[in-house]
Scaffold this active site. Sequence first.
Site, mmCIF file in Angstrom:
data_model
loop_
_atom_site.group_PDB
_atom_site.id
_atom_site.type_symbol
_atom_site.label_atom_id
_atom_site.label_comp_id
_atom_site.label_asym_id
_atom_site.label_seq_id
_atom_site.Cartn_x
_atom_site.Cartn_y
_atom_site.Cartn_z
ATOM 1 N N ASP A 1 2.372 5.704 -6.847
ATOM 2 C CA ASP A 1 3.395 5.410 -5.790
ATOM 3 C C ASP A 1 5.053 5.587 -6.622
ATOM 4 O OD1 ASP A 1 2.640 5.425 -3.286
ATOM 5 O OD2 ASP A 1 2.129 3.285 -3.328
ATOM 6 N N HIS B 1 -2.727 -2.433 -9.398
ATOM 7 C CA HIS B 1 -3.505 -1.801 -8.604
ATOM 8 C C HIS B 1 -4.843 -2.555 -8.378
ATOM 9 C CE1 HIS B 1 -6.360 1.158 -6.481
ATOM 10 N NE2 HIS B 1 -5.222 1.827 -6.476
ATOM 11 N N HIS C 1 0.948 -1.256 0.194
ATOM 12 C CA HIS C 1 -0.139 -0.094 -0.126
ATOM 13 C C HIS C 1 0.769 1.278 0.067
ATOM 14 C CE1 HIS C 1 -3.494 2.712 0.510
ATOM 15 N NE2 HIS C 1 -3.617 2.291 1.938
HETATM 16 N N1 ACO Z 1 4.693 -6.233 -10.803
HETATM 17 C C1 ACO Z 1 4.737 -7.812 -11.646
HETATM 18 N N2 ACO Z 1 3.501 -8.173 -11.466
HETATM 19 C C2 ACO Z 1 2.498 -7.671 -10.739
HETATM 20 C C3 ACO Z 1 2.167 -6.493 -10.138
HETATM 21 C C4 ACO Z 1 3.782 -5.740 -10.156
HETATM 22 N N3 ACO Z 1 3.777 -4.717 -9.578
HETATM 23 N N4 ACO Z 1 1.236 -6.209 -9.693
HETATM 24 C C5 ACO Z 1 0.354 -7.348 -9.835
HETATM 25 N N5 ACO Z 1 1.177 -8.192 -10.479
HETATM 26 C C6 ACO Z 1 0.512 -9.540 -11.015
HETATM 27 C C7 ACO Z 1 0.729 -10.684 -10.233
HETATM 28 O O1 ACO Z 1 1.910 -11.111 -9.892
HETATM 29 C C8 ACO Z 1 -0.399 -11.280 -10.546
HETATM 30 O O2 ACO Z 1 -0.012 -12.403 -11.461
HETATM 31 P P1 ACO Z 1 -0.606 -13.626 -11.842
HETATM 32 O O3 ACO Z 1 -2.094 -13.641 -11.907
HETATM 33 O O4 ACO Z 1 0.173 -14.279 -12.926
HETATM 34 O O5 ACO Z 1 -0.119 -14.508 -10.504
HETATM 35 C C9 ACO Z 1 -1.372 -10.708 -10.992
HETATM 36 O O6 ACO Z 1 -0.696 -9.294 -11.411
HETATM 37 C C10 ACO Z 1 -2.389 -9.976 -9.867
HETATM 38 O O7 ACO Z 1 -1.577 -9.598 -8.919
HETATM 39 P P2 ACO Z 1 -2.437 -9.706 -7.306
HETATM 40 O O8 ACO Z 1 -1.363 -9.237 -6.607
HETATM 41 O O9 ACO Z 1 -3.023 -10.760 -7.107
HETATM 42 O O10 ACO Z 1 -3.265 -8.095 -7.452
HETATM 43 P P3 ACO Z 1 -4.102 -7.523 -6.435
HETATM 44 O O11 ACO Z 1 -4.981 -6.847 -7.085
HETATM 45 O O12 ACO Z 1 -4.384 -8.281 -5.372
HETATM 46 O O13 ACO Z 1 -2.850 -6.330 -5.969
HETATM 47 C C11 ACO Z 1 -1.372 -4.838 -5.608
HETATM 48 C C12 ACO Z 1 -2.782 -5.156 -6.269
HETATM 49 C C13 ACO Z 1 -1.108 -5.134 -4.191
HETATM 50 C C14 ACO Z 1 -1.231 -3.198 -5.785
HETATM 51 C C15 ACO Z 1 -0.375 -5.412 -6.626
HETATM 52 O O14 ACO Z 1 -0.537 -4.932 -7.750
HETATM 53 C C16 ACO Z 1 1.101 -5.185 -6.019
HETATM 54 O O15 ACO Z 1 1.600 -5.674 -5.294
HETATM 55 N N6 ACO Z 1 1.817 -3.916 -6.443
HETATM 56 C C17 ACO Z 1 3.158 -3.529 -6.123
HETATM 57 C C18 ACO Z 1 3.207 -2.697 -4.758
HETATM 58 C C19 ACO Z 1 2.581 -1.231 -5.034
HETATM 59 O O16 ACO Z 1 3.050 -0.588 -5.783
HETATM 60 N N7 ACO Z 1 1.524 -0.969 -4.094
HETATM 61 C C20 ACO Z 1 0.815 0.440 -4.244
HETATM 62 C C21 ACO Z 1 -0.558 0.158 -4.710
HETATM 63 S S1 ACO Z 1 -1.316 1.882 -4.875
HETATM 64 C C22 ACO Z 1 -1.351 2.302 -3.358
HETATM 65 O O17 ACO Z 1 -1.786 1.733 -2.293
HETATM 66 C C23 ACO Z 1 -1.462 3.680 -3.069
#
Ligand code: ACO
Length: 394
Positions: free
Chosen positions: A330, A276, A237
Amino acid sequence: MTTYSEEIKLVARPGEISFSKGLDGIIAAESTKSYVDGLGGRLVYHGHPIEELAQESSFEEVFFLLLYDRLPTAAELRRFSTQMQQEREIPDEVYALLRDHAARPGVHPMTVLRTAVSALAVYDAQAEVDTPEVHQAQAIQITSKMATIAAAIGRVRAGQPRVPPRRDLSHAANYFYMMGGRPPDEFEARLMDVLLILHADHESNASTFAALVVKSTMADMYSAVVAGLAALKGPLHGGANEQVMKMLASIGTADRVAPWLDEAMAQKKKIMGFGHRVYKTMDPRATILRGYAREVTRRAGTERWLEMAELIEKTMVGKFGQKGIWPNVDFFSGVVMASLGIDPAMFTPLFAVGRSAGWVAHAWEQRQDNRLFRPRFVYVGPESEPYVPLAERK
Ligand code: ACO
């Protein structure tokens, strides 16, 4: 025999049961505060597009909008800003607490911010008073004092003397002043306002939801905000902005971006600042910040960070854009904040200073039409286990 996990489906009223890991796609409340259009890449605060607010507004005005669901008149904005200015000082005891802990090795500033905001309640004689007037006053007090606390934590960490708040500056300009010891110039003041406006609210994000769960138990405003701070700290987050800067620092130079990304992708690493839960396209806040990044990196001589960031963006969007993975707020905020001279460890506290407005506005909204948040879990543990006396357990 019916298993527990089958039972939960039976006891639920027909049509009401749904299971969604991470509450993905679940709508848990109604709100007048903000709307995220994940497919269109739009963010709206009470009917106002974020681009318009970032261009025209101030943090004070946006905070008023989120609290009261309308833009203030000039006189109201003056009064509201004065109220915020009068609430900037923090109790000496709270300062002493953060001074004694902020420079300890291995202590994250979000830990100290969370602790200090919690301690504010100890010095508020009305902390337990549950009236609309007190809630609204606390909303302003907490948001105003959060900037003073966050800035003081940064100063202590850097071994620098405390800079007390000034009453003649805007919330954003005063925050900058308390962090760096000099008032911002016009561009820096605008950028600080933009940063706080962009971070002020985001519908049912994890930290706002955490704050609401706590508020829905009828706990006090401080408890709700502390819950928000706790949830914001995590790298999935609000903590992602700091991780983005660490990533850029570890890559080092633009020519290393491609091999670094190849390796990260081969290891299936998540790239911080991308993806996201709701946006499946470019986060509009990232677009706004990328625009500012150009000017602020030019002024600070940190163009290489933006160059690296844009290379990462190009590769990531090319590879994962179809899958809905795009830069989030971010990604560029780290480059912008670092170019303003802010220590990466203090990025998430800055996010919190902005998001405090959203937490208190949503908590206030929850308070007015409350229902306890209490979802169910599907129990997947054993149906029945023998109780083996302690002495007989192996
Ligand atoms: N880099 C590479 N792959 C990603 C990323 C990423 N940043 N984010 C998601 N994916 C992929 C996952 O590996 C997954 O792939 P799969 O289906 O092949 O297993 C798919 O996309 C879905 O990912 P989830 O983590 O299940 O998606 P969710 O909706 O739960 O997560 C989250 C959203 C937590 C923000 C995620 O995108 C992430 O971890 N991003 C990196 C951290 C980040 O930047 N957080 C800030 C978010 S904005 C905020 O809070 C202000």
